[in-house]
Design an enzyme around this catalytic site. Sequence first.
Site, PDB file in Angstrom:
ATOM      1  N   ASN A   1     -24.404 -46.145 -51.840  1.00  0.00           N
ATOM      2  CA  ASN A   1     -24.746 -47.517 -51.455  1.00  0.00           C
ATOM      3  C   ASN A   1     -25.884 -47.425 -50.443  1.00  0.00           C
ATOM      4  O   ASN A   1     -26.321 -46.333 -50.064  1.00  0.00           O
ATOM      5  CB  ASN A   1     -23.534 -48.244 -50.868  1.00  0.00           C
ATOM      6  N   LYS A   2     -26.346 -48.565 -49.999  1.00  0.00           N
ATOM      7  CA  LYS A   2     -27.486 -48.642 -49.089  1.00  0.00           C
ATOM      8  C   LYS A   2     -27.373 -47.654 -47.936  1.00  0.00           C
ATOM      9  O   LYS A   2     -26.289 -47.485 -47.363  1.00  0.00           O
ATOM     10  CB  LYS A   2     -27.582 -50.082 -48.569  1.00  0.00           C
TER      11      LYS A   2
ATOM     12  N   GLN B   1     -32.178 -56.125 -45.766  1.00  0.00           N
ATOM     13  CA  GLN B   1     -31.408 -56.950 -46.716  1.00  0.00           C
ATOM     14  C   GLN B   1     -30.342 -57.767 -46.000  1.00  0.00           C
ATOM     15  O   GLN B   1     -29.974 -58.854 -46.444  1.00  0.00           O
ATOM     16  CB  GLN B   1     -30.726 -56.055 -47.768  1.00  0.00           C
TER      17      GLN B   1
ATOM     18  N   ARG C   1     -33.076 -57.311 -56.635  1.00  0.00           N
ATOM     19  CA  ARG C   1     -32.491 -56.045 -56.207  1.00  0.00           C
ATOM     20  C   ARG C   1     -30.992 -56.246 -56.104  1.00  0.00           C
ATOM     21  O   ARG C   1     -30.495 -57.355 -56.229  1.00  0.00           O
ATOM     22  CB  ARG C   1     -33.121 -55.532 -54.899  1.00  0.00           C
ATOM     23  N   GLY C   2     -30.277 -55.120 -55.875  1.00  0.00           N
ATOM     24  CA  GLY C   2     -28.819 -55.177 -55.915  1.00  0.00           C
ATOM     25  C   GLY C   2     -28.377 -54.781 -57.321  1.00  0.00           C
ATOM     26  O   GLY C   2     -28.907 -55.308 -58.321  1.00  0.00           O
ATOM     27  N   ALA C   3     -27.423 -53.842 -57.395  1.00  0.00           N
ATOM     28  CA  ALA C   3     -27.118 -53.195 -58.684  1.00  0.00           C
ATOM     29  C   ALA C   3     -26.828 -54.183 -59.836  1.00  0.00           C
ATOM     30  O   ALA C   3     -27.484 -54.115 -60.887  1.00  0.00           O
ATOM     31  CB  ALA C   3     -25.985 -52.195 -58.488  1.00  0.00           C
TER      32      ALA C   3
ATOM     33  N   ARG D   1     -35.821 -47.814 -61.084  1.00  0.00           N
ATOM     34  CA  ARG D   1     -35.045 -47.382 -59.903  1.00  0.00           C
ATOM     35  C   ARG D   1     -33.946 -46.439 -60.401  1.00  0.00           C
ATOM     36  O   ARG D   1     -33.236 -46.768 -61.358  1.00  0.00           O
ATOM     37  CB  ARG D   1     -34.438 -48.600 -59.184  1.00  0.00           C
TER      38      ARG D   1
ATOM     39  N   ASP E   1     -23.863 -48.891 -55.507  1.00  0.00           N
ATOM     40  CA  ASP E   1     -24.891 -48.759 -56.546  1.00  0.00           C
ATOM     41  C   ASP E   1     -24.456 -47.836 -57.681  1.00  0.00           C
ATOM     42  O   ASP E   1     -24.872 -48.008 -58.826  1.00  0.00           O
ATOM     43  CB  ASP E   1     -26.201 -48.265 -55.936  1.00  0.00           C
TER      44      ASP E   1
HETATM   45  O1  MRU Z   1     -32.138 -51.310 -52.485  1.00  0.00           O
HETATM   46  P1  MRU Z   1     -31.235 -52.443 -52.846  1.00  0.00           P
HETATM   47  O2  MRU Z   1     -31.466 -53.656 -52.004  1.00  0.00           O
HETATM   48  O3  MRU Z   1     -31.265 -52.738 -54.320  1.00  0.00           O
HETATM   49  O4  MRU Z   1     -29.783 -51.909 -52.497  1.00  0.00           O
HETATM   50  C1  MRU Z   1     -28.690 -52.743 -52.748  1.00  0.00           C
HETATM   51  C2  MRU Z   1     -27.405 -52.199 -52.263  1.00  0.00           C
HETATM   52  O5  MRU Z   1     -27.314 -51.103 -51.746  1.00  0.00           O
HETATM   53  C3  MRU Z   1     -26.197 -53.029 -52.510  1.00  0.00           C
HETATM   54  O6  MRU Z   1     -25.241 -52.829 -51.516  1.00  0.00           O
HETATM   55  C4  MRU Z   1     -25.585 -52.649 -53.873  1.00  0.00           C
HETATM   56  O7  MRU Z   1     -26.554 -52.717 -54.874  1.00  0.00           O
HETATM   57  C5  MRU Z   1     -24.456 -53.511 -54.235  1.00  0.00           C
HETATM   58  S1  MRU Z   1     -25.054 -55.093 -54.747  1.00  0.00           S
HETATM   59  C6  MRU Z   1     -23.772 -56.045 -55.225  1.00  0.00           C
END
Ligand code: MRU
Length: 333
Positions: free
Chosen positions: A236-237, A186, A55-57, A89, A226
């Site tokens: 973002n999250k 996270q 996970r994470g963009a 996603r 994201d």
């Molecule tokens: O749902 P996730 O864990 O994939 O969400 C991730 C985030 O919101 C991160 O902050 C974002 O992807 C930046 S990762 C470098």
Amino acid sequence: MKVLRNGRHSDMLAVWREGGTVYFIDQRKLPGALEIFEARNYRDIAFAIAHMVVRGAPAIGCAAAYGMALAMTQHDNVEEASRAIKATRPTAHDLFYAVNWMTEMAPRLGPVEAAAKYASDIIDKCRLIGQNGGKLISDGDIILTHCNAGALATVDYGTALAPIRIAHSEGKKIFVYVDETRPWLQGSRLTAWELTNESIPHAIIADNAAGHFIRKDVDCVIVGADRIAANGDFANKIGTYEKAVVARANDVPFYVAAPVSTFDFTITSGDDIRIEERSEEEITTMGGMRIAGPGEQARNPVFDVTPHELVSGFITEYGVFGPDGIKSLHGRL
Ligand code: MRU
């Protein structure tokens, strides 16, 4: 990234490929267990993205690039693979960027070579984000971050964590408040694990405590993204928006660290960003235990949109830009 295993440090990536297999640190299992998930075809990759093994963009983008390479080398229907990977996603722009990039670059470079280049480019970009953002951090600073925008989310270094890593490696005495980041945690599960492995001083805080600390002693907030719209509004999250509002109310700089692959110049504002909603169980249960009464309903949007007016700067591989300056990044992918 440094990983502490049985009392010893070793270097690991969040995602890598060996032969015909793609390996992921299984992020569902951390910090309790360091387990490796093996993906042997694009369907395994789509599963890994959809179920948060990875996970994470930027890391999702890299997984998608490897997934496309597997589909191409295994002579699968590439259109179908592209659709399946993109359907995992909806919010992270890097996922769509990576699939399109592979469609364009694989015929020129070869699928395996193109995916390898995508992954090594991401690592280089994150290193540059670290160098550019590290200059914004002074000796003695206290930084707050939300979610995990570290090496786990990007293959190596991270986006929001890259400047923190660089500042620490330069000998700056910094301290990091890590939002726990309900519901998937996270922050407490992944960001704290990364900071512990790097011996960077930090404390996990409840999401609800962020305002208290921003008002009291935080020098800057750094988060990842994201998807960033052309005007600088970004997703973002979930919970990021609140942190930005509180930071602005207290004159604390609020930075967004992201590679240009996270910018979506086809949309004009954050209103056009599709927000993923995940299962109610992520809210009504914790660690397998039900924490809500029987039959309670829950809502679980996993991202929110922060308006560009609240952003002090975007830390990218090309430098740091205010919301007005990001136009110059268009076409520099
Ligand atoms: O749902 P996730 O864990 O994939 O969400 C991730 C985030 O919101 C991160 O902050 C974002 O992807 C930046 S990762 C470098």
